[in-house]
Design an enzyme around this catalytic site. Sequence first.
Site, mmCIF file in Angstrom:
data_model
loop_
_atom_site.group_PDB
_atom_site.id
_atom_site.type_symbol
_atom_site.label_atom_id
_atom_site.label_comp_id
_atom_site.label_asym_id
_atom_site.label_seq_id
_atom_site.Cartn_x
_atom_site.Cartn_y
_atom_site.Cartn_z
ATOM 1 N N GLU A 231 0.841 -1.201 0.000
ATOM 2 C CA GLU A 231 0.000 0.000 0.000
ATOM 3 C C GLU A 231 0.873 1.246 0.000
ATOM 4 O O GLU A 231 1.928 1.298 0.637
ATOM 5 C CB GLU A 231 -0.922 -0.003 1.219
ATOM 6 C CG GLU A 231 -1.979 1.084 1.202
ATOM 7 C CD GLU A 231 -3.067 0.824 2.242
ATOM 8 O OE1 GLU A 231 -3.747 -0.233 2.141
ATOM 9 O OE2 GLU A 231 -3.228 1.656 3.143
ATOM 10 N N ASP B 83 0.236 5.302 0.721
ATOM 11 C CA ASP B 83 -0.815 6.062 1.398
ATOM 12 C C ASP B 83 -0.631 7.567 1.418
ATOM 13 O O ASP B 83 0.432 8.069 1.796
ATOM 14 C CB ASP B 83 -0.837 5.689 2.898
ATOM 15 C CG ASP B 83 -1.674 4.477 3.193
ATOM 16 O OD1 ASP B 83 -2.442 4.058 2.335
ATOM 17 O OD2 ASP B 83 -1.546 3.956 4.307
ATOM 18 N N GLU C 236 -2.989 10.119 3.683
ATOM 19 C CA GLU C 236 -4.122 10.252 4.595
ATOM 20 C C GLU C 236 -4.134 11.682 5.140
ATOM 21 O O GLU C 236 -3.111 12.183 5.608
ATOM 22 C CB GLU C 236 -4.049 9.252 5.746
ATOM 23 C CG GLU C 236 -4.297 7.828 5.317
ATOM 24 C CD GLU C 236 -4.391 6.861 6.491
ATOM 25 O OE1 GLU C 236 -5.092 5.853 6.368
ATOM 26 O OE2 GLU C 236 -3.743 7.121 7.524
#
Length: 298
Positions: free
Chosen positions: A111, A113, A115
């Site tokens: 993953e 990311d 955020e």
Amino acid sequence: MASTTTSILNSVFLFMIIFLRSTLADFNNEFDITCGDGRGKVVNGDLLTLSLDKASGSGFESRNEYLFGKIDMQLKLVPGNSAGTVTAYYVSFLELKERETLSSKGSNWDEIDFEFLGNLSGDPYILHTNVFSQGKGNREQQFYLWFDPTADFHTYSILWNPKHIIFSVDGTPIREFKNAESIGVPFPKDQPMRIHSSLWNADDWATRGGLVKTDWSQAPFTASYRNFKADACVVASEKSSCNGSAASSSGNQAWLSEELDNTKQERLRWVQKNYMIYNYCSDSKRFPQGYPPECQMV
């Protein structure tokens, strides 16, 4: 003469609008709303919104799977008091059974990311980044932004090629994660991944470690997306669009070997000096026995 010039300018302007529309992705063709019971919406094909209320958040997922690419998305984040909310925008590999059951991620989990951690009105968002490879993450770097991400749309980009992963904001690199397989650090390079995004409640940790809770009187909270673009290798039936003489999804594969030039390296250093607020590679309390090996890669 003036009317002729005006007519020409109007024609050029109309052509530019048509051209731009033809080069931008239609959200209806590129993504599926995966959760939210109507809280995720596509408007006219070129705008997608996610909403969160006390009952539920919402999310979407790309129809295509990608193995390397340069992914751009413009986001406008939840305005006002967004404390407790998280807008996540990431590229991830999940095994089919994990996507279907929403079970915990397994040992093959990759993953990349972005955020965005909400905050009280007037306080800045925190941009949280992480990279997971073969189930291992804990590679957090966090930043403040040098603008208000709720006032307008801004472009958040992931460049992912065999050499490194570069996170960028409005074309300015903020983080580089280099391929460190030579020193035993797994790198996401074998598993095709989908693009995901979600807006959800995380007031147990997102704002000041969970001290500030979501104010549901401000709901619904809404984040907006537009101008998605993927210069990427699309994988279908275990075949990549970048193999052999085939082109990537946009016909340009320069990003497959793209690196940071001197100007972008300077911009990266500027961001990390002035706007980085956490770096796992300098957290000696967290790693008293020594920093992770990839921290040697500077």
